[in-house]
Write a protein that holds these residues in place. Structure first.
Motif, PDB file in Angstrom:
ATOM      1  N   UNK A  86      -2.293   6.209   3.844  1.00  0.00           N
ATOM      2  CA  UNK A  86      -2.474   4.839   4.325  1.00  0.00           C
ATOM      3  C   UNK A  86      -1.778   3.848   3.407  1.00  0.00           C
ATOM      4  N   UNK A  87      -1.864   4.081   2.103  1.00  0.00           N
ATOM      5  CA  UNK A  87      -1.199   3.204   1.143  1.00  0.00           C
ATOM      6  C   UNK A  87       0.318   3.313   1.261  1.00  0.00           C
ATOM      7  N   UNK A  88       0.817   4.546   1.342  1.00  0.00           N
ATOM      8  CA  UNK A  88       2.261   4.754   1.416  1.00  0.00           C
ATOM      9  C   UNK A  88       2.864   4.129   2.661  1.00  0.00           C
ATOM     10  N   UNK A  89       2.106   4.101   3.749  1.00  0.00           N
ATOM     11  CA  UNK A  89       2.611   3.561   5.007  1.00  0.00           C
ATOM     12  C   UNK A  89       2.367   2.060   5.158  1.00  0.00           C
ATOM     13  N   UNK A  90       1.909   1.411   4.094  1.00  0.00           N
ATOM     14  CA  UNK A  90       1.660  -0.038   4.129  1.00  0.00           C
ATOM     15  C   UNK A  90       0.666  -0.426   5.223  1.00  0.00           C
ATOM     16  N   UNK A  91      -0.370   0.383   5.370  1.00  0.00           N
ATOM     17  CA  UNK A  91      -1.377   0.104   6.386  1.00  0.00           C
ATOM     18  C   UNK A  91      -2.166  -1.161   6.058  1.00  0.00           C
ATOM     19  N   UNK A  92      -2.720  -1.773   7.084  1.00  0.00           N
ATOM     20  CA  UNK A  92      -3.639  -2.906   6.940  1.00  0.00           C
ATOM     21  C   UNK A  92      -4.955  -2.539   7.608  1.00  0.00           C
ATOM     22  N   UNK A  93      -6.049  -2.906   6.965  1.00  0.00           N
ATOM     23  CA  UNK A  93      -7.369  -2.548   7.462  1.00  0.00           C
ATOM     24  C   UNK A  93      -8.097  -3.800   7.928  1.00  0.00           C
ATOM     25  N   UNK A  94      -8.564  -3.763   9.159  1.00  0.00           N
ATOM     26  CA  UNK A  94      -9.238  -4.909   9.763  1.00  0.00           C
ATOM     27  C   UNK A  94     -10.750  -4.696   9.687  1.00  0.00           C
ATOM     28  N   UNK A  95     -11.444  -5.631   9.054  1.00  0.00           N
ATOM     29  CA  UNK A  95     -12.891  -5.521   8.897  1.00  0.00           C
ATOM     30  C   UNK A  95     -13.567  -6.702   9.589  1.00  0.00           C
ATOM     31  N   UNK A 147     -17.228  -9.068   9.872  1.00  0.00           N
ATOM     32  CA  UNK A 147     -18.491  -9.476   9.276  1.00  0.00           C
ATOM     33  C   UNK A 147     -19.045 -10.670  10.016  1.00  0.00           C
ATOM     34  N   UNK A 148     -20.104 -11.246   9.500  1.00  0.00           N
ATOM     35  CA  UNK A 148     -20.721 -12.393  10.149  1.00  0.00           C
ATOM     36  C   UNK A 148     -19.783 -13.600  10.202  1.00  0.00           C
ATOM     37  N   UNK A 149     -18.805 -13.647   9.308  1.00  0.00           N
ATOM     38  CA  UNK A 149     -17.850 -14.760   9.291  1.00  0.00           C
ATOM     39  C   UNK A 149     -16.607 -14.470  10.129  1.00  0.00           C
ATOM     40  N   UNK A 150     -16.606 -13.381  10.872  1.00  0.00           N
ATOM     41  CA  UNK A 150     -15.464 -13.032  11.700  1.00  0.00           C
ATOM     42  C   UNK A 150     -14.687 -11.858  11.124  1.00  0.00           C
ATOM     43  N   UNK A 151     -13.459 -11.723  11.574  1.00  0.00           N
ATOM     44  CA  UNK A 151     -12.626 -10.601  11.144  1.00  0.00           C
ATOM     45  C   UNK A 151     -11.580 -11.051  10.133  1.00  0.00           C
ATOM     46  N   UNK A 152     -11.209 -10.135   9.245  1.00  0.00           N
ATOM     47  CA  UNK A 152     -10.130 -10.402   8.303  1.00  0.00           C
ATOM     48  C   UNK A 152      -9.345  -9.117   8.088  1.00  0.00           C
ATOM     49  N   UNK A 153      -8.109  -9.255   7.647  1.00  0.00           N
ATOM     50  CA  UNK A 153      -7.211  -8.117   7.467  1.00  0.00           C
ATOM     51  C   UNK A 153      -6.902  -7.936   5.985  1.00  0.00           C
ATOM     52  N   UNK A 185      -4.674  -5.657   3.210  1.00  0.00           N
ATOM     53  CA  UNK A 185      -3.636  -4.644   2.972  1.00  0.00           C
ATOM     54  C   UNK A 185      -4.228  -3.447   2.227  1.00  0.00           C
ATOM     55  N   UNK A 186      -3.717  -2.263   2.505  1.00  0.00           N
ATOM     56  CA  UNK A 186      -4.222  -1.061   1.841  1.00  0.00           C
ATOM     57  C   UNK A 186      -4.119  -1.175   0.328  1.00  0.00           C
ATOM     58  N   UNK A 187      -3.089  -1.871  -0.159  1.00  0.00           N
ATOM     59  CA  UNK A 187      -2.911  -2.030  -1.603  1.00  0.00           C
ATOM     60  C   UNK A 187      -4.044  -2.829  -2.238  1.00  0.00           C
ATOM     61  N   UNK A 188      -4.795  -3.592  -1.434  1.00  0.00           N
ATOM     62  CA  UNK A 188      -5.910  -4.384  -1.945  1.00  0.00           C
ATOM     63  C   UNK A 188      -7.267  -3.838  -1.501  1.00  0.00           C
ATOM     64  N   UNK A 189      -7.259  -2.889  -0.576  1.00  0.00           N
ATOM     65  CA  UNK A 189      -8.506  -2.397   0.006  1.00  0.00           C
ATOM     66  C   UNK A 189      -9.263  -1.483  -0.954  1.00  0.00           C
ATOM     67  N   UNK A 190      -8.547  -0.587  -1.642  1.00  0.00           N
ATOM     68  CA  UNK A 190      -9.189   0.382  -2.541  1.00  0.00           C
ATOM     69  C   UNK A 190      -9.324  -0.244  -3.918  1.00  0.00           C
ATOM     70  N   UNK A 191     -10.559  -0.489  -4.335  1.00  0.00           N
ATOM     71  CA  UNK A 191     -10.814  -1.265  -5.557  1.00  0.00           C
ATOM     72  C   UNK A 191     -11.124  -0.399  -6.768  1.00  0.00           C
ATOM     73  N   UNK A 192     -11.828   0.730  -6.559  1.00  0.00           N
ATOM     74  CA  UNK A 192     -12.243   1.583  -7.678  1.00  0.00           C
ATOM     75  C   UNK A 192     -12.791   2.874  -7.100  1.00  0.00           C
ATOM     76  N   UNK A 246     -22.096  -6.188   4.329  1.00  0.00           N
ATOM     77  CA  UNK A 246     -22.297  -6.537   5.725  1.00  0.00           C
ATOM     78  C   UNK A 246     -21.068  -6.420   6.598  1.00  0.00           C
ATOM     79  N   UNK A 247     -19.930  -6.030   6.008  1.00  0.00           N
ATOM     80  CA  UNK A 247     -18.710  -5.879   6.802  1.00  0.00           C
ATOM     81  C   UNK A 247     -18.549  -4.438   7.296  1.00  0.00           C
ATOM     82  N   UNK A 248     -17.847  -4.305   8.426  1.00  0.00           N
ATOM     83  CA  UNK A 248     -17.584  -3.008   9.047  1.00  0.00           C
ATOM     84  C   UNK A 248     -16.082  -2.850   9.225  1.00  0.00           C
ATOM     85  N   UNK A 249     -15.571  -1.676   8.903  1.00  0.00           N
ATOM     86  CA  UNK A 249     -14.168  -1.387   9.156  1.00  0.00           C
ATOM     87  C   UNK A 249     -13.970  -1.117  10.642  1.00  0.00           C
ATOM     88  N   UNK A 250     -13.074  -1.878  11.272  1.00  0.00           N
ATOM     89  CA  UNK A 250     -12.873  -1.772  12.715  1.00  0.00           C
ATOM     90  C   UNK A 250     -11.653  -0.946  13.092  1.00  0.00           C
TER      91      UNK A 250
END
Length: 284
Positions: free
Chosen positions: A129-138, A140-146, A148-155, A164-168
């Motif tokens: 997912x990282x190599x392919x420059x994927x984007x993950x859409x999540x 939550x109560x405040x709506x959806x946000x996108x 980038x895979x480079x920022x999604x994996x934190x630790x 409270x967010x769900x990966x869509x």
């Protein structure tokens, strides 16, 4: 062991699932395929007050095209990802990596989004997912946000999703016509990766014009081998050129030492497996 008691809800829409999470509070857990969560519950390493089951949310399943992007629903099973014709045509690396996830039983129950949200650094789908420059859409109560895979994996086992967010869905730029290979090193069949390499390469008239290389289990999160990518571009698609470029694979990595391998051995594996992965992708 038997899990601790919990409440259970199975919403049918993303909005209902988000609302259920918000009402249950921080002690709630989302369950997708359950392949990672259920063992934790049975060992009582987690004791959520509520499980929100996404199994009935139909909009989270399936693969579709959106212009130059391939969209994979978070609840799409590994089995469906590895066999989907759109994935094979436009994101072949995902299909190849999914082929070596656990065993057939897990691939029939486990989900693409669940694996990414679990964020195990030894998991086989994070680096692709990282190599392919994927984007993950999540959502939550405040709506959806996108994200980038480079920022999604934190630790380790940690993502940048908020409480409270769900990966869509996962949005992957099409790599139509690219060659790909996933090279995995493990001691026994169906085990987690000790180290693995995800490679996607575009070759034009014998010359590598673009390259994407992701490393599995070489840090607390998946790693892009950008030095390898730079070294490959403009080079002939030959074993000699690929081997030379692969020597940069361990740069910038911080692999753990454990019972399977120490850090030095993992860095050696990264170089060897990168050479194998890229060579296999281009047929060198």
């Amino acid at each position: 062991m038997i899990p601790a008691a919990f409440d259970y809800v199975a919403p049918t829409t993303v909005d209902d699932a988000v609302r259920a999470l918000a009402e249950a509070g921080e002690d709630a857990k989302v369950i997708a395929g359950g392949q990672s969560l259920l063992p934790v519950l049975r060992m009582r390493l987690a004791a959520p007050s509520m499980l929100v089951d996404l199994g009935k949310v139909a909009e989270l399943r399936g693969v579709r095209e959106d212009g130059d992007t391939l969209v994979v629903g978070a609840m799409t099973t590994h089995y469906d990802v590895q066999r989907d014709p759109l994935v094979r045509e436009h994101a072949r690396l995902l299909a190849l990596a999914t082929n070596v996830v656990a065993d057939p039983q897990v691939r029939h129950r486990g989900t693409f989004g669940g694996s990414l949200a679990h964020a195990d650094p030894a998991g086989d789908l994070l680096a692709p997912a990282l190599a392919l420059d994927a984007e993950l859409v999540v959502a939550g109560m405040d709506g959806r946000r996108t994200i980038p895979a480079a920022e999604f994996f934190a630790d380790f086992f940690t993502t940048s999703m908020r409480s409270g967010e769900i990966l869509c869905e996962v949005r992957v730029p099409k790599k139509t016509g690219w060659s790909a290979h996933y090279e995995k090193f493990n001691r026994v069949a169906q085990a987690w990766s000790i180290v693995a390499v995800a490679a996607a390469v575009l070759v034009d008239d014998g010359t590598i014009t673009e390259a994407r290389v992701g490393l599995t289990n070489m840090a607390a999160t998946p790693v892009r081998a950008t030095a390898v990518e730079s070294a490959l571009v403009g080079q002939p698609a030959t074993a000699e050129a690929i081997t030379a470029a692969a020597q940069h694979a361990a740069e910038g990595t911080s692999p753990a030492a454990d019972g399977n391998a120490d850090a030095e051995f993992r860095q050696h594996l990264a170089r060897v497996l990168t050479s194998r992965a890229v060579s296999a992708a281009v047929g060198a």
